[in-house]
Design a protein around this motif. Structure first.
Motif, PDB file in Angstrom:
ATOM      1  N   LEU A 269      95.028  16.600  -5.978  1.00 37.88           N
ATOM      2  CA  LEU A 269      95.417  17.917  -5.483  1.00 37.88           C
ATOM      3  C   LEU A 269      94.312  18.535  -4.634  1.00 37.88           C
ATOM      4  O   LEU A 269      94.576  19.157  -3.599  1.00 37.88           O
ATOM      5  N   ALA A 270      93.051  18.367  -5.053  1.00 38.43           N
ATOM      6  CA  ALA A 270      91.929  18.885  -4.271  1.00 38.43           C
ATOM      7  C   ALA A 270      91.848  18.183  -2.926  1.00 38.43           C
ATOM      8  O   ALA A 270      91.596  18.811  -1.888  1.00 38.43           O
ATOM      9  N   SER A 271      92.080  16.873  -2.909  1.00 42.65           N
ATOM     10  CA  SER A 271      92.046  16.115  -1.660  1.00 42.65           C
ATOM     11  C   SER A 271      93.171  16.549  -0.730  1.00 42.65           C
ATOM     12  O   SER A 271      92.981  16.670   0.485  1.00 42.65           O
ATOM     13  N   CYS A 272      94.339  16.802  -1.300  1.00 45.67           N
ATOM     14  CA  CYS A 272      95.468  17.284  -0.504  1.00 45.67           C
ATOM     15  C   CYS A 272      95.140  18.649   0.097  1.00 45.67           C
ATOM     16  O   CYS A 272      95.414  18.908   1.277  1.00 45.67           O
ATOM     17  N   ALA A 273      94.538  19.521  -0.709  1.00 48.34           N
ATOM     18  CA  ALA A 273      94.185  20.855  -0.225  1.00 48.34           C
ATOM     19  C   ALA A 273      93.188  20.781   0.928  1.00 48.34           C
ATOM     20  O   ALA A 273      93.251  21.597   1.869  1.00 48.34           O
ATOM     21  N   LEU A 274      92.289  19.797   0.912  1.00 43.07           N
ATOM     22  CA  LEU A 274      91.238  19.706   1.932  1.00 43.07           C
ATOM     23  C   LEU A 274      91.670  18.946   3.180  1.00 43.07           C
ATOM     24  O   LEU A 274      90.969  18.978   4.194  1.00 43.07           O
ATOM     25  N   THR A 275      92.815  18.275   3.133  1.00 39.44           N
ATOM     26  CA  THR A 275      93.239  17.421   4.247  1.00 39.44           C
ATOM     27  C   THR A 275      94.131  18.181   5.222  1.00 39.44           C
ATOM     28  O   THR A 275      95.236  18.617   4.851  1.00 39.44           O
ATOM     29  N   PRO A 276      93.712  18.342   6.469  1.00 42.88           N
ATOM     30  CA  PRO A 276      94.553  19.007   7.479  1.00 42.88           C
ATOM     31  C   PRO A 276      95.854  18.238   7.704  1.00 42.88           C
ATOM     32  O   PRO A 276      95.873  17.008   7.704  1.00 42.88           O
ATOM     33  N   GLY A 277      96.942  18.985   7.850  1.00 46.60           N
ATOM     34  CA  GLY A 277      98.229  18.373   8.135  1.00 46.60           C
ATOM     35  C   GLY A 277      99.107  18.151   6.933  1.00 46.60           C
ATOM     36  O   GLY A 277     100.272  17.770   7.069  1.00 46.60           O
ATOM     37  N   THR A 278      98.588  18.376   5.713  1.00 42.41           N
ATOM     38  CA  THR A 278      99.391  18.196   4.505  1.00 42.41           C
ATOM     39  C   THR A 278     100.201  19.454   4.217  1.00 42.41           C
ATOM     40  O   THR A 278     100.113  20.462   4.922  1.00 42.41           O
ATOM     41  N   VAL A 279     100.965  19.418   3.138  1.00 44.15           N
ATOM     42  CA  VAL A 279     101.762  20.588   2.748  1.00 44.15           C
ATOM     43  C   VAL A 279     100.892  21.749   2.305  1.00 44.15           C
ATOM     44  O   VAL A 279     101.392  22.862   2.099  1.00 44.15           O
ATOM     45  N   ALA A 280      99.589  21.531   2.180  1.00 38.03           N
ATOM     46  CA  ALA A 280      98.672  22.620   1.820  1.00 38.03           C
ATOM     47  C   ALA A 280      98.349  23.515   3.006  1.00 38.03           C
ATOM     48  O   ALA A 280      97.774  24.603   2.820  1.00 38.03           O
ATOM     49  N   ASP A 281      98.688  23.085   4.213  1.00 36.64           N
ATOM     50  CA  ASP A 281      98.396  23.894   5.404  1.00 36.64           C
ATOM     51  C   ASP A 281      98.925  25.314   5.220  1.00 36.64           C
ATOM     52  O   ASP A 281     100.080  25.520   4.816  1.00 36.64           O
ATOM     53  N   GLY A 282      98.084  26.294   5.520  1.00 37.42           N
ATOM     54  CA  GLY A 282      98.480  27.685   5.448  1.00 37.42           C
ATOM     55  C   GLY A 282      98.352  28.318   4.084  1.00 37.42           C
ATOM     56  O   GLY A 282      98.559  29.529   3.937  1.00 37.42           O
ATOM     57  N   LEU A 283      98.011  27.523   3.051  1.00 37.65           N
ATOM     58  CA  LEU A 283      97.916  28.064   1.688  1.00 37.65           C
ATOM     59  C   LEU A 283      96.486  28.380   1.280  1.00 37.65           C
ATOM     60  O   LEU A 283      96.270  28.972   0.220  1.00 37.65           O
ATOM     61  N   LEU A 284      95.501  27.980   2.109  1.00 33.72           N
ATOM     62  CA  LEU A 284      94.105  28.205   1.761  1.00 33.72           C
ATOM     63  C   LEU A 284      93.264  28.207   3.025  1.00 33.72           C
ATOM     64  O   LEU A 284      93.717  27.791   4.100  1.00 33.72           O
ATOM     65  N   GLU A 285      92.038  28.672   2.880  1.00 32.60           N
ATOM     66  CA  GLU A 285      91.059  28.583   3.962  1.00 32.60           C
ATOM     67  C   GLU A 285      90.175  27.382   3.661  1.00 32.60           C
ATOM     68  O   GLU A 285      89.388  27.390   2.716  1.00 32.60           O
ATOM     69  N   ARG A 286      90.303  26.344   4.488  1.00 37.79           N
ATOM     70  CA  ARG A 286      89.627  25.086   4.199  1.00 37.79           C
ATOM     71  C   ARG A 286      88.155  25.116   4.606  1.00 37.79           C
ATOM     72  O   ARG A 286      87.817  25.610   5.683  1.00 37.79           O
ATOM     73  N   PRO A 287      87.282  24.534   3.770  1.00 29.34           N
ATOM     74  CA  PRO A 287      85.902  24.298   4.213  1.00 29.34           C
ATOM     75  C   PRO A 287      85.909  23.226   5.288  1.00 29.34           C
ATOM     76  O   PRO A 287      86.750  22.320   5.270  1.00 29.34           O
ATOM     77  N   ILE A 288      84.990  23.320   6.230  1.00 28.64           N
ATOM     78  CA  ILE A 288      84.993  22.378   7.351  1.00 28.64           C
ATOM     79  C   ILE A 288      84.073  21.189   7.116  1.00 28.64           C
ATOM     80  O   ILE A 288      84.088  20.233   7.886  1.00 28.64           O
ATOM     81  N   LYS A 289      83.255  21.243   6.078  1.00 30.70           N
ATOM     82  CA  LYS A 289      82.407  20.102   5.768  1.00 30.70           C
ATOM     83  C   LYS A 289      82.132  20.042   4.275  1.00 30.70           C
ATOM     84  O   LYS A 289      82.198  21.041   3.566  1.00 30.70           O
ATOM     85  N   GLY A 290      81.817  18.825   3.820  1.00 24.74           N
ATOM     86  CA  GLY A 290      81.538  18.631   2.410  1.00 24.74           C
ATOM     87  C   GLY A 290      80.055  18.570   2.128  1.00 24.74           C
ATOM     88  O   GLY A 290      79.256  18.516   3.057  1.00 24.74           O
ATOM     89  N   PRO A 291      79.678  18.592   0.862  1.00 26.90           N
ATOM     90  CA  PRO A 291      80.586  18.686  -0.280  1.00 26.90           C
ATOM     91  C   PRO A 291      81.121  20.100  -0.473  1.00 26.90           C
ATOM     92  O   PRO A 291      80.499  21.067  -0.040  1.00 26.90           O
ATOM     93  N   ALA A 292      82.282  20.190  -1.112  1.00 26.77           N
ATOM     94  CA  ALA A 292      82.914  21.485  -1.347  1.00 26.77           C
ATOM     95  C   ALA A 292      83.351  21.571  -2.804  1.00 26.77           C
ATOM     96  O   ALA A 292      83.803  20.580  -3.390  1.00 26.77           O
ATOM     97  N   ASN A 293      83.210  22.743  -3.370  1.00 27.50           N
ATOM     98  CA  ASN A 293      83.654  22.984  -4.742  1.00 27.50           C
ATOM     99  C   ASN A 293      85.062  23.569  -4.677  1.00 27.50           C
ATOM    100  O   ASN A 293      85.253  24.715  -4.276  1.00 27.50           O
ATOM    101  N   VAL A 294      86.046  22.772  -5.023  1.00 33.87           N
ATOM    102  CA  VAL A 294      87.446  23.197  -4.969  1.00 33.87           C
ATOM    103  C   VAL A 294      87.854  23.698  -6.349  1.00 33.87           C
ATOM    104  O   VAL A 294      87.791  22.955  -7.327  1.00 33.87           O
ATOM    105  N   VAL A 295      88.261  24.958  -6.404  1.00 29.97           N
ATOM    106  CA  VAL A 295      88.667  25.572  -7.668  1.00 29.97           C
ATOM    107  C   VAL A 295      90.190  25.627  -7.711  1.00 29.97           C
ATOM    108  O   VAL A 295      90.817  26.362  -6.940  1.00 29.97           O
ATOM    109  N   LEU A 296      90.774  24.821  -8.587  1.00 27.97           N
ATOM    110  CA  LEU A 296      92.223  24.786  -8.734  1.00 27.97           C
ATOM    111  C   LEU A 296      92.644  25.729  -9.854  1.00 27.97           C
ATOM    112  O   LEU A 296      92.219  25.573 -11.001  1.00 27.97           O
ATOM    113  N   GLU A 297      93.455  26.717  -9.512  1.00 26.59           N
ATOM    114  CA  GLU A 297      94.050  27.558 -10.536  1.00 26.59           C
ATOM    115  C   GLU A 297      95.236  26.803 -11.139  1.00 26.59           C
ATOM    116  O   GLU A 297      96.061  26.247 -10.420  1.00 26.59           O
ATOM    117  N   HIS A 298      95.313  26.758 -12.475  1.00 24.66           N
ATOM    118  CA  HIS A 298      96.423  26.062 -13.122  1.00 24.66           C
ATOM    119  C   HIS A 298      97.006  26.929 -14.225  1.00 24.66           C
ATOM    120  O   HIS A 298      96.650  28.111 -14.341  1.00 24.66           O
TER     121      HIS A 298
END
Length: 362
Positions: A287-316
């Motif tokens: 899910l974190a990889s999907c959120a960070l990948t441009p062009g996936t269904v995550a587009d428009g749902l978050l503000e993506r970091p442009i470089k790594g490493p990144a701390n992705v916080v998934l609310e569940h």
């Protein structure tokens, strides 16, 4: 004697729970092994009354450990997902939460000798081939369970166990995007099919008429949604090259929505026929990889970091989980590694009994 006792350690690993066995104490052939595990868990009954399962998928998981056959690893971790109400055992997936208990269990079993205040255990996930480095607290050479690390979905605090996952891209299907596309559409629902630690079908909650903030109970009660989701999952599984997945827990399903509690993105994870009470470690990486990948269904749902490493916080459904993702976007999204912090606790040990006839003379 009408029963056979099998040595075991009963552990909580992350937000899951189950028996940890030494692989040498179990039958070698899969058919007999499946019968033994179903008997141990009590599969085929809603509350697993005749076994030690807890009546939900996160408490009917099994870990089997052995010295590794891989020159890189110390321990081989073979996982089984046993069904609750059906007599089924799935050996295809792995489980990152149960994996959190592999290091401590390997030490308890004598497969690993502590090496100072922190012991590094290199683990090969047999089901997927993934390599994971676990760092376990062993102050003075003694395994430690108490500590001050808290994880969502588990009461109290315990000693931290850090997990660094490597080689998890395409671990089940052989490809980051098993269908070859960033997005596919099945039954009118747009999804991203991705394989990072766990093959998943990921959609936007809004496309199912959901907010993405529903509780576990609300989602589990929405059988119309589950019927639509399963229809999409079956078609996606075939498109991912996984064949008929109607009797398999993979690919798993996930939903995305904009974060509302200060996290990176809001998620719901399915196992797949019930809602996960929190979040799977393997699923969190996908899910974190999907959120960070441009062009996936995550587009428009978050503000993506442009470089790594990144701390992705998934609310569940029961809090948050943080995934430290080392990635590169120079050409396309490339995952280098993913790290998570988990805890584990030994609950019991001794012998787990199954009917002697099930072991078939093992």
């Amino acid at each position: 004697m009408t029963q056979t006792g099998i040595p075991f350690i009963f552990m909580r690993g992350g937000t899951s729970r189950g028996p940890y066995f030494n692989r040498a104490d179990l039958p070698g052939d899969r058919e007999t092994l499946a019968e033994v595990l179903m008997a141990a868990i009590g599969a085929g009954h809603a509350i697993n009354i005749d076994g030690i399962g807890g009546g939900v998928a996160v408490t009917t998981k099994v870990a089997m450990l052995s010295p590794s056959e891989d020159n890189w690893a110390d321990v081989d971790y073979f996982f089984a997902q046993v069904s609750v109400a059906d007599r089924l055992v799935d050996f295809k997936p792995t489980c990152g939460n149960i994996l959190a208990g592999v290091g401590p269990a390997a030490i308890e079993m004598g497969l690993i000798t502590p090496t100072g205040d922190e012991t590094e255990v290199k683990i090969r996930a047999v089901n997927t081939g993934a390599r994971v480095v676990a760092r376990v607290q062993t102050p003075g050479g003694v395994l430690r369970y108490d500590g001050d690390t808290e994880i969502a979905g588990v009461p109290g605090a315990a000693a931290p166990i850090s997990l660094s996952f490597m080689g998890v891209v395409g671990s089940s299907t052989g490809a980051f995007l098993p269908t070859g596309h960033l997005r596919d559409t099945f039954d009118g629902i747009e999804v991203t099919c991705m394989d990072v630690a766990m093959p998943m079908v990921i959609a936007r909650a809004g496309d199912f008429g959901l907010t993405g903030y529903e509780t576990v109970e609300e989602l589990d009660a929405n059988r119309d949604f589950f019927a639509r989701m399963e229809a999409v999952r079956l078609k996606a599984g075939a498109a991912m090259g996984m064949g008929d997945v109607s009797q398999s827990v993979t690919p798993k399903f996930g939903l995305l929505a904009p974060a509302r509690e200060g996290g990176t993105i809001c998620t719901r994870y399915f196992m797949p026929w019930t809602t996960h009470p929190s979040m799977a470690v393997t699923g969190s990486q996908c899910l974190a990889s999907c959120a960070l990948t441009p062009g996936t269904v995550a587009d428009g749902l978050l503000e993506r970091p442009i470089k790594g490493p990144a701390n992705v916080v998934l609310e569940h459904a029961s809090g948050t989980i943080e995934v430290l993702v080392d990635f590169d976007l120079t050409d396309r999204f490339t995952l280098n590694s993913a790290g998570l912090l988990r805890t584990a606790r030994k609950l019991a040990d001794g012998h787990l009994y199954v009917p002697a006839s099930v072991m078939k003379g093992h």
